[in-house]
Write a protein that holds these residues in place. Structure first.
Motif, PDB file in Angstrom:
ATOM      1  N   ASN A   1      40.898  32.336  39.050  1.00  0.00           N
ATOM      2  CA  ASN A   1      40.412  32.461  38.933  1.00  0.00           C
ATOM      3  C   ASN A   1      39.045  33.790  38.942  1.00  0.00           C
ATOM      4  O   ASN A   1      38.817  34.089  39.227  1.00  0.00           O
ATOM      5  CB  ASN A   1      39.744  31.395  40.713  1.00  0.00           C
TER       6      ASN A   1
ATOM      7  N   HIS B   1      38.351  37.083  41.518  1.00  0.00           N
ATOM      8  CA  HIS B   1      39.526  36.407  42.463  1.00  0.00           C
ATOM      9  C   HIS B   1      40.241  37.989  41.811  1.00  0.00           C
ATOM     10  O   HIS B   1      40.324  37.950  40.611  1.00  0.00           O
ATOM     11  CB  HIS B   1      40.139  35.000  42.240  1.00  0.00           C
ATOM     12  N   HIS B   2      41.205  38.203  43.092  1.00  0.00           N
ATOM     13  CA  HIS B   2      42.393  39.236  42.321  1.00  0.00           C
ATOM     14  C   HIS B   2      43.505  39.004  42.682  1.00  0.00           C
ATOM     15  O   HIS B   2      43.296  38.017  44.119  1.00  0.00           O
ATOM     16  CB  HIS B   2      41.703  40.395  43.574  1.00  0.00           C
ATOM     17  N   ILE B   3      43.995  39.010  41.863  1.00  0.00           N
ATOM     18  CA  ILE B   3      45.396  37.017  41.447  1.00  0.00           C
ATOM     19  C   ILE B   3      46.565  38.448  41.088  1.00  0.00           C
ATOM     20  O   ILE B   3      46.937  39.512  40.295  1.00  0.00           O
ATOM     21  CB  ILE B   3      45.189  36.089  40.370  1.00  0.00           C
TER      22      ILE B   3
ATOM     23  N   ASN C   1      47.302  41.923  42.376  1.00  0.00           N
ATOM     24  CA  ASN C   1      45.604  42.018  42.135  1.00  0.00           C
ATOM     25  C   ASN C   1      45.043  42.823  40.614  1.00  0.00           C
ATOM     26  O   ASN C   1      44.646  43.587  40.892  1.00  0.00           O
ATOM     27  CB  ASN C   1      45.194  43.874  43.089  1.00  0.00           C
TER      28      ASN C   1
ATOM     29  N   LEU D   1      42.497  41.740  38.603  1.00  0.00           N
ATOM     30  CA  LEU D   1      40.101  40.876  38.318  1.00  0.00           C
ATOM     31  C   LEU D   1      40.305  40.290  37.630  1.00  0.00           C
ATOM     32  O   LEU D   1      40.211  40.284  36.360  1.00  0.00           O
ATOM     33  CB  LEU D   1      39.182  41.702  39.163  1.00  0.00           C
ATOM     34  N   CYS D   2      39.800  38.817  37.890  1.00  0.00           N
ATOM     35  CA  CYS D   2      39.791  37.880  36.627  1.00  0.00           C
ATOM     36  C   CYS D   2      38.569  38.122  36.407  1.00  0.00           C
ATOM     37  O   CYS D   2      37.360  37.950  37.377  1.00  0.00           O
ATOM     38  CB  CYS D   2      40.201  37.094  36.822  1.00  0.00           C
TER      39      CYS D   2
END
Length: 471
Positions: free
Chosen positions: A172, A175-177, A271, A273-274
């Motif tokens: 997304n 978001h950080h994923i 983490n 970032l997207c």
């Protein structure tokens, strides 16, 4: 592995020569302890608000394999911090202080009295540390503990839960994923600017696009995020199914991460970032990004490889994940021909060929219905097609345009058809809704590749839409 009690017995009662298991150290708040564990995660070294530098590691041992504890290591300079070469290495810590922060226990390395030593992980063949701090003192029993941890690591699987690491199909914007992906390529795209190309076999979600089609005149929608297209022979080494996520490094991050990333290896990032740039997904490694332990037989990696193999064996494995349920936006002449991806098209072994694919039209030039035909009535349009694997320009010309638009309808009909193809939002009365993002529908296309110059066939290769009719 020995228990903490057995270690005490062998090492005597001297607290200076006693290793605590992590499980026991957690209860020793505000005390100095000695630890030895496996590094399962580490972040980027950085400057503190003062004059020191800090790096944070997470370690486990057989007494506390989940979730491990964090170790904050302080030093006067970056050079004096641990230089972790990969997650899965072993660190020996002496005189670290157990602290609590925000309800979690962590170990704090004090540069005045703490020490560390770094060893290779389960594949190590000797027992000499490859880096030690200035106050480190080797001990006779160090070898035994290193050997025990290496044996334990052989069958160790980090239990982190399938939901903690997302597939690329779940990302997304903003978001950080956490991602578990294969590095398919790393390169310098500009001076001191590097880009990594990540893949996990799934399709990233399609992105809504700006409404202003007139921007195509002054600011063309790029085919890729790197300034110069990657050479075809390199693209041929990329997987043809699944999104390739471009990932860049935040300022200074490449100096800390680049030497740890290798093409062809699977890696777990914490983490990432997207972001979205020019309608394409972009990942960023920041100062908050960490690398997680990723053995070759890692469970998360096995799941991704199995799902990818199942996808390839499926009859519709090359069709974008996001085009289901199927909607008939176009009809094509070659129903019996299997679908391919746009990456398949770009990397096909012959210059001239015919293909059938499913893609979105993310841009058109010209974009106004009254300009789709020349003054002589000939269709001449350049469409930018996109699927989860790539973008490319495809021409719609002459009789192919006539078939595509079902002859020569009025400008109003052409406009309605083009709006549908480009995903423009319209009201019930057919008027365009201003500033509403575009969401182009998935459509089938027949493509043919050809060349302009026989002397430079590959360099002059282009693509043309044929045998396709817009409903």
């Amino acid at each position: 592995m020995e228990t903490e009690r057995e270690r005490k017995k062998e090492m005597g009662d001297s607290d200076d020569y006693k290793f605590l298991q992590i499980r026991d150290a957690i209860a020793a708040i505000n005390q100095k302890v000695n630890l030895i564990g496996v590094i399962i995660e580490f972040g980027v070294p950085k400057k503190t608000k003062g004059t020191d530098c800090i790096c944070t590691l997470k370690i486990v041992d057989e007494s506390h394999p989940k979730p491990g504890i964090s170790v904050n290591i302080f030093a006067e300079s970056m050079e004096k911090l641990p230089h972790v070469v990969s997650a899965g290495g072993i660190i020996q810590l002496s005189h670290v202080v157990m602290k609590t922060h925000c309800g979690e226990v962590n170990a704090v390395f004090n540069k005045r009295f703490s020490s560390f030593a770094l060893y290779e992980g389960k594949d190590g063949i000797d027992f000499l540390p490859f880096q030690v701090s200035s106050k480190f003192c080797p001990r006779d029993l160090d070898k035994k503990f290193i050997e025990g941890l290496r044996k334990w690591l052989v069958d160790f699987q980090l239990d982190e839960g399938l939901s903690n690491f997302l597939f690329l199909r779940e990302i997304n914007e903003g978001h950080h994923i956490n991602l578990a992906c294969k590095i398919v390529h790393i390169c310098e795209v500009a001076k001191d600017e590097w880009m990594a190309f990540l893949w996990d076999g799934t399709d990233a979600p399609p992105i809504s696009l700006p409404t202003k089609l007139e921007d195509e005149l002054s600011n063309l929608l790029p085919l890729q995020l790197e300034p110069v297209p990657l050479p075809r022979d390199l693209l041929c080494t990329f997987p043809a199914v699944g999104t390739i996520l471009r990932v860049i490094f935040d300022r200074g991050m490449q100096n800390q991460f680049l030497h740890l990333l290798h093409s062809g290896k699977w890696v777990k990032f914490v983490n990432v970032l997207c972001e979205v740039q020019s309608g394409l997904w972009l990942g960023m490694l920041t100062s908050f990004t960490k690398l997680r332990y990723t053995p070759n037989d890692d469970h998360l990696i096995s799941v991704r490889q199995r799902l990818y193999n199942e996808r390839l064996s499926s009859e519709r494995g090359c069709i974008p994940y996001w085009c289901f349920p199927w909607s008939r936006v176009t009809e094509v002449d070659y129903d019996h021909v299997p679908f391919v991806t746009l990456m398949d098209v770009l990397t096909y072994s012959e210059v001239t060929a015919k293909f059938k694919c499913v893609a979105r039209v993310v841009a058109a030039l010209p974009w106004q219905a009254e300009d789709l035909r020349s003054p002589f009535g000939t269709y001449r349009i350049r469409l930018t097609l996109e699927d989860p694997t790539a973008r490319l320009h495809a021409l719609l010309y002459r009789e192919d345009g006539e078939k595509f638009f079902d002859g020569y309808p009025s400008v109003d009909v052409l406009k309605r058809k083009l709006n549908k193809l480009l995903g423009l939002a319209v009201s019930d009365d057919g008027k365009e809704i201003q500033n509403a993002p575009r969401s182009p529908p998935w459509a089938q296309f027949c493509l043919k590749s050809y060349y302009h110059s026989k002397n430079e066939a590959w360099g002059s290769r282009q693509y043309r839409i044929f045998g396709t009719k817009l409903e």
